[in-house]
Design a protein around this motif. Structure first.
Motif, PDB file in Angstrom:
ATOM      1  N   ALA A 150       1.819   3.962  -3.406  1.00  0.00           N
ATOM      2  CA  ALA A 150       1.187   5.286  -3.331  1.00  0.00           C
ATOM      3  C   ALA A 150       2.158   6.441  -3.101  1.00  0.00           C
ATOM      4  N   LEU A 151       3.280   6.170  -2.445  1.00  0.00           N
ATOM      5  CA  LEU A 151       4.130   7.284  -2.024  1.00  0.00           C
ATOM      6  C   LEU A 151       5.014   7.808  -3.153  1.00  0.00           C
ATOM      7  N   LYS A 174       0.827  -1.220   0.000  1.00  0.00           N
ATOM      8  CA  LYS A 174       0.000   0.000   0.000  1.00  0.00           C
ATOM      9  C   LYS A 174       0.853   1.257   0.000  1.00  0.00           C
ATOM     10  N   LEU A 175       1.979   1.213   0.678  1.00  0.00           N
ATOM     11  CA  LEU A 175       2.830   2.399   0.752  1.00  0.00           C
ATOM     12  C   LEU A 175       3.697   2.520  -0.497  1.00  0.00           C
ATOM     13  N   HIS A 205      -3.621  12.348   3.712  1.00  0.00           N
ATOM     14  CA  HIS A 205      -3.752  10.979   4.226  1.00  0.00           C
ATOM     15  C   HIS A 205      -2.418  10.233   4.127  1.00  0.00           C
ATOM     16  N   ARG A 206      -1.686  10.493   3.043  1.00  0.00           N
ATOM     17  CA  ARG A 206      -0.371   9.832   2.909  1.00  0.00           C
ATOM     18  C   ARG A 206       0.555  10.336   4.029  1.00  0.00           C
ATOM     19  N   ASN A 207       0.459  11.615   4.333  1.00  0.00           N
ATOM     20  CA  ASN A 207       1.293  12.147   5.414  1.00  0.00           C
ATOM     21  C   ASN A 207       0.893  11.511   6.751  1.00  0.00           C
ATOM     22  N   MET A 213      -5.294   6.955  -0.303  1.00  0.00           N
ATOM     23  CA  MET A 213      -3.868   7.144  -0.563  1.00  0.00           C
ATOM     24  C   MET A 213      -3.603   8.102  -1.739  1.00  0.00           C
ATOM     25  N   ASP A 214      -4.657   8.572  -2.384  1.00  0.00           N
ATOM     26  CA  ASP A 214      -4.458   9.614  -3.408  1.00  0.00           C
ATOM     27  C   ASP A 214      -4.415  11.002  -2.776  1.00  0.00           C
ATOM     28  N   GLU A 236       8.170  11.771  -0.706  1.00  0.00           N
ATOM     29  CA  GLU A 236       7.608  11.257   0.548  1.00  0.00           C
ATOM     30  C   GLU A 236       8.484  10.114   1.107  1.00  0.00           C
TER      31      GLU A 236
END
Ligand SMILES: Nc1ncnc2c1ncn2[C@@H]1O[C@@H]2COP(=O)(O)O[C@H]2[C@H]1O
Ligand SMILES: [Zn+2]
Length: 387
Positions: free
Chosen positions: A147-148, A143-144, A260-262, A255-256, A152
């Motif tokens: 998306a990252l 997942k990470l 939220h990613r942060n 995750m877009d 990031e």
């Protein structure tokens, strides 16, 4: 080929070749196992051997959760943080993507390494290396990874490397009680974490590693670094956990969305920071002893200064076993339970299983007086007049 390799199997130019040492270690392990086999009753052999082999497997593979940072630190002459950090900049192709000057980068990492106090039993450069390696394992989670952005990922690595920079080996309460200038400077709020991120910023400027970034890239990175390092304040744990629980339960982490990613990176750094109870037993136990050693040293200083002794720092009333069981129950297990619900990966499952099994080990030790850790002589810290 060196042990530290990227997925394509090529090793970075600046890492070391420690394969012969690993081979030697494995043969040592086999001999040890043979000796153990002779000593142990039959029914225990199988279990013991499996455990030993499982934890020794990949102990020097930086991509593996069984990575033994203490062994790696020995093999790199105390420079685990430097080698892991530099390797990860290669591994994620950050040098090329961000056109980094390798000399400035190496200077930055060396300055960070020097900025940790080797006199601290726990909050030293080896802890930073451990947290960085854990963060790397998390960044590889599907997942990470998917998306990252490279920025990031780089910020996540820099925040892990620097998250406890210049840690004085005592907690915020001690700094406040002793009117330390840092407590005054940061108004008694997240005193240590503010100091860590400010120190990180100072070294980023001093090394000039990102000085070629345009203003907006630099500002984004600076903001992310601050938010990640400040999130490691353990007193803010419940707030983060409650938010994470709701997101996981309602499946609302998008995750877009950069915010939220942060947020998930904040949680990742928190999970990396308290991951030691989720490591294989031998490594985990060593971390527990080191953290308690540091706590107890603070307690000794409080006693000497006639300050109230912080409960978890009092070697006369607290046992390592009880502290570990409590820490796992109230801090580590709830966090990693959500982390596993979010990832549902083999790594997140392994971590949970390790926590359970390590906790069981501490409970067994607690119940068996012969196995308990001996308390150091209390008069080693009493002043002459008290003796
Ligand atoms: N095994 C452990 N037992 C007790 N406390 C721990 C353990 N590992 C980490 N911690 C605490 O959790 C905190 C997380 O942030 P720090 O690394 O600043 O400081 C850490 C310790 O205070
Ligand atoms: Zn830490």
């Amino acid at each position: 080929m060196g042990i530290i390799t990227n997925d394509r199997g090529s090793s970075s130019a600046l890492t070391i070749d420690i394969l012969p040492i690993l081979r030697w270690q494995n043969s040592k392990t086999r001999n040890q196992l043979k000796r153990d086999k002779e000593r142990l009753p039959d029914e225990k052999i199988c279990d013991h051997l499996t455990k030993m082999l499982d934890t020794r497997k990949n102990a020097l593979d930086v991509n593996d959760w069984n990575f033994d940072v203490f062994a790696f630190n020995r093999l790199t002459n105390g420079r685990a943080l430097f080698h892991i950090s530099l390797h990860l900049f290669y591994e994620y192709n950050l040098i090329e993507i961000f056109k980094l000057d390798i000399v400035k980068l190496m200077r930055f990492i060396s300055l960070v390494e020097e900025g940790y106090h080797s006199s601290n039993p726990y909050h030293n450069a080896v802890h930073a290396a451990d947290v960085t390696q854990a963060m790397h394992c998390y960044l590889r989670e599907r997942k990470l990874d998917k998306a990252l952005s490279p920025l990031e990922k780089m910020t996540a690595i820099v925040s892990a490397i620097t998250h406890d920079l210049d840690h004085p080996g005592v907690n915020q309460a001690f700094l406040i009680a002793t009117s330390n200038h840092l407590a005054t400077l940061y108004n008694n709020c997240s005193v240590l974490e503010n100091h860590h991120w400010r120190s990180a910023l100072g070294l980023l400027h001093e090394s000039g590693v990102f000085e070629h970034f345009d203003r907006s890239l630099w500002k984004t990175m600076e903001w992310q670094l601050k938010s990640l390092i400040l999130a490691t304040d353990i007193s803010k744990q419940n707030g983060f956990l409650d938010q994470f629980k709701v997101h996981v339960k309602e499946n609302t982490l998008n995750m877009d969305d950069p915010k939220h990613r942060n947020f998930i990176l904040q949680i990742a750094l928190k999970c990396a920071d308290v991951c030691n109870p989720g490591r294989p037993w031998t490594t985990s136990k060593r971390w527990s002893e080191l953290v308690c050693d540091e706590f107890f040293k603070q307690g000794d200083r409080e006693r000497q200064m006639r300050l109230p002794v912080t409960q978890c720092c009092d070697r006369l009333t607290t046992s390592i076993e009880k502290m570990q069981i409590g820490f796992m129950n109230f801090v580590v297990m709830p966090l990693f339970t959500e982390w596993h619900r979010f990832h549902l990966s083999s790594l997140s499952e392994t971590i949970l299983l390790n926590i359970e099994s390590n906790q069981k080990n501490w409970q067994e030790i607690l119940l068996d007086p012969k196995m308990q850790t001996t308390k150091p002589e209390p008069n080693s810290f009493t002043s002459k007049s008290e003796e």
